[in-house]
Enzyme design. Structure first.
Site, PDB file in Angstrom:
ATOM      1  N   LYS A 194       0.863  -1.183   0.000  1.00  0.00           N
ATOM      2  CA  LYS A 194       0.000   0.000   0.000  1.00  0.00           C
ATOM      3  C   LYS A 194       0.895   1.228   0.000  1.00  0.00           C
ATOM      4  O   LYS A 194       1.671   1.459   0.928  1.00  0.00           O
ATOM      5  CB  LYS A 194      -0.905   0.006   1.225  1.00  0.00           C
ATOM      6  CG  LYS A 194      -1.781   1.256   1.296  1.00  0.00           C
ATOM      7  CD  LYS A 194      -2.784   1.201   2.410  1.00  0.00           C
ATOM      8  CE  LYS A 194      -3.617   2.469   2.430  1.00  0.00           C
ATOM      9  NZ  LYS A 194      -4.618   2.467   3.490  1.00  0.00           N
ATOM     10  N   ARG A 204     -10.747   9.989   1.452  1.00  0.00           N
ATOM     11  CA  ARG A 204     -10.637  10.704   2.731  1.00  0.00           C
ATOM     12  C   ARG A 204     -11.727  11.767   2.845  1.00  0.00           C
ATOM     13  O   ARG A 204     -12.190  12.068   3.944  1.00  0.00           O
ATOM     14  CB  ARG A 204      -9.238  11.303   2.881  1.00  0.00           C
ATOM     15  CG  ARG A 204      -8.185  10.209   3.009  1.00  0.00           C
ATOM     16  CD  ARG A 204      -6.762  10.758   3.088  1.00  0.00           C
ATOM     17  NE  ARG A 204      -5.788   9.681   2.992  1.00  0.00           N
ATOM     18  CZ  ARG A 204      -4.480   9.872   2.838  1.00  0.00           C
ATOM     19  NH1 ARG A 204      -3.990  11.104   2.779  1.00  0.00           N
ATOM     20  NH2 ARG A 204      -3.658   8.844   2.763  1.00  0.00           N
ATOM     21  N   LYS A 247      -2.088  -1.603  -3.861  1.00  0.00           N
ATOM     22  CA  LYS A 247      -2.947  -0.418  -3.816  1.00  0.00           C
ATOM     23  C   LYS A 247      -2.120   0.849  -3.924  1.00  0.00           C
ATOM     24  O   LYS A 247      -1.137   0.959  -3.179  1.00  0.00           O
ATOM     25  CB  LYS A 247      -3.703  -0.424  -2.494  1.00  0.00           C
ATOM     26  CG  LYS A 247      -4.591   0.751  -2.277  1.00  0.00           C
ATOM     27  CD  LYS A 247      -5.231   0.650  -0.935  1.00  0.00           C
ATOM     28  CE  LYS A 247      -6.046   1.890  -0.716  1.00  0.00           C
ATOM     29  NZ  LYS A 247      -6.565   1.988   0.603  1.00  0.00           N
TER      30      LYS A 247
HETATM   31  C1  PBG Z   1      -7.666   3.488   5.447  1.00  0.00           C
HETATM   32  C2  PBG Z   1      -7.871   3.320   3.981  1.00  0.00           C
HETATM   33  C3  PBG Z   1      -7.632   4.244   2.952  1.00  0.00           C
HETATM   34  C4  PBG Z   1      -8.114   3.667   1.776  1.00  0.00           C
HETATM   35  C5  PBG Z   1      -8.594   2.393   2.110  1.00  0.00           C
HETATM   36  N1  PBG Z   1      -8.411   2.190   3.469  1.00  0.00           N
HETATM   37  C6  PBG Z   1      -7.108   5.639   2.997  1.00  0.00           C
HETATM   38  C7  PBG Z   1      -5.779   5.915   3.509  1.00  0.00           C
HETATM   39  O1  PBG Z   1      -4.955   5.040   3.754  1.00  0.00           O
HETATM   40  O2  PBG Z   1      -5.533   7.093   3.737  1.00  0.00           O
HETATM   41  C8  PBG Z   1      -8.140   4.344   0.430  1.00  0.00           C
HETATM   42  C9  PBG Z   1      -9.135   3.816  -0.552  1.00  0.00           C
HETATM   43  C10 PBG Z   1      -9.407   4.672  -1.725  1.00  0.00           C
HETATM   44  O3  PBG Z   1      -8.785   5.726  -1.963  1.00  0.00           O
HETATM   45  O4  PBG Z   1     -10.309   4.298  -2.480  1.00  0.00           O
HETATM   46  N2  PBG Z   1      -6.467   3.100   5.977  1.00  0.00           N
END
Ligand code: PBG
Length: 327
Positions: A194, A204, A247
């Site tokens: 990630k 967010r 991701k």
């Molecule tokens: C939370 C999380 C995030 C996403 C999925 N789980 C945001 C982040 O890490 O700030 C992002 C998903 C998306 O942008 O579609 N940890």
């Protein structure tokens, strides 16, 4: 000419016959945003067509998706500010509306696959995935909270736990916590690679979960790195992950291909919020053909090696596939 590659493209029948990659609704996971209360529905401004829904409306939406062949859902809670604190205690509190909603979905649709998100950010008054102290993110202290959160979600009926926090050692810690609580059949899809990405912006907005200070670069990965993804994959596999995830998806197709070669586990890719919004915004302006771009990029993610795609386009794409859409 002995070689005429065009012969294999000469008609739809031939093209369909030699096609290497396919798309099916059964490979999609639909991420959804949950509101507390009843009868609540609000569109995410930066994600046209995507709504935050209270559980009664979410059940209807899930039913519609299942009629189109989408069977898997990743549910994220939009937590009211009054429930947020430094240690994300609401994440495993008995009164947490998210946990009640998971149980409701499981009761109504036992055949659906429900995935949950494990990270502190939607519940954290600091907006970070871990505990913040003097501007630093505490790793090992956070694991304890993640374990409690995962067990609470399993108890509520989650089929797959998705740790998205990027703390070191969290997959092993969560696996042990689940097993000790009697949830050895609950799976873990780890957010293995990630990246600290700007493409999470609209997500967010949807959850009002942006960090209050600093950024996520000390835990999410550096977009410049690929060897590190292999290291994370090896650790997650050793710690008991059932599936690995990359991701975002589109800017990281090389990482998807790399993990596909590195592991025998299923590889998922999260086609994130910003990647959805880009296509929506450009097609609203008439600059792109929305459906064709959507299908082309979903196909690209599969071609790169992803078995599973988490995408906000799941319902839309499943609808087209059901109508017999041809590329
Ligand atoms: C939370 C999380 C995030 C996403 C999925 N789980 C945001 C982040 O890490 O700030 C992002 C998903 C998306 O942008 O579609 N940890």
């Amino acid at each position: 000419m002995l070689q005429r590659p065009r012969r294999n493209r000469k008609s739809a029948a031939v093209r369909n016959m030699v096609r290497e990659t396919s798309l099916s609704a059964s490979q999609f996971i639909f991420p959804m945003f949950l509101l507390s209360g009843k009868g609540q529905r609000s569109e995410v401004a930066s994600m046209p067509g995507i709504y935050r829904l209270s559980i009664d409306l979410m059940l209807k939406e899930i039913e519609e998706c299942m009629k189109l062949g989408v069977m898997s859902f990743d549910i994220f809670p939009a937590v009211p500010d009054e429930h947020k604190d430094k240690y994300a205690t609401y994440s495993y509190a008995e009164e947490n509306f998210y946990l009640h909603a998971l149980s409701a979905v499981k009761k109504e649709f036992p055949e659906a696959c429900i995935m949950t998100d494990v990270a502190m950010d939607p519940y954290s008054s600091d907006g970070h995935d871990g505990i913040v102290e003097d501007g630093r993110i505490l790793n090992d202290e956070t694991l304890d909270i993640l374990g409690k959160m995962a067990v609470a979600q399993a108890q509520a009926g989650a089929d797959i736990i998705g740790p998205s926090d990027m703390m070191d050692g969290r997959v092993g810690h969560i696996r042990q916590a689940l097993d000790e609580a009697g949830y050895s059949e609950v799976s873990i899809m780890s957010y293995t690679a990630k990246y600290a990405s700007a493409y999470y912006g609209p997500f967010r907005d949807a959850l009002d979960s942006a960090p209050k200070s600093g950024d996520k670069k000390t835990y999410q990965m550096d977009p410049a790195n690929s060897r590190e993804a292999i290291r994370e994959a090896m650790l997650d596999e050793a710690e008991g992950a059932d599936m690995l995830m990359v991701k975002p998806a589109l800017a990281y197709l090389d990482i998807i291909a790399l993990l596909r070669e590195t592991t025998t586990l299923p590889v998922a890719a999260y086609n994130v919020s910003g990647e959805y919004s880009m296509i929506k915004a450009a097609s609203e302006r008439g600059w792109l053909d929305e459906n064709r771009c959507m299908m082309e990029k979903l196909l690209a993610i599969r071609r790169a090696g992803a078995d599973i795609i988490l995408t906000y386009f799941a319902k839309q794409a499943a609808g087209l596939l059901k109508e017999g859409y041809n590329f």
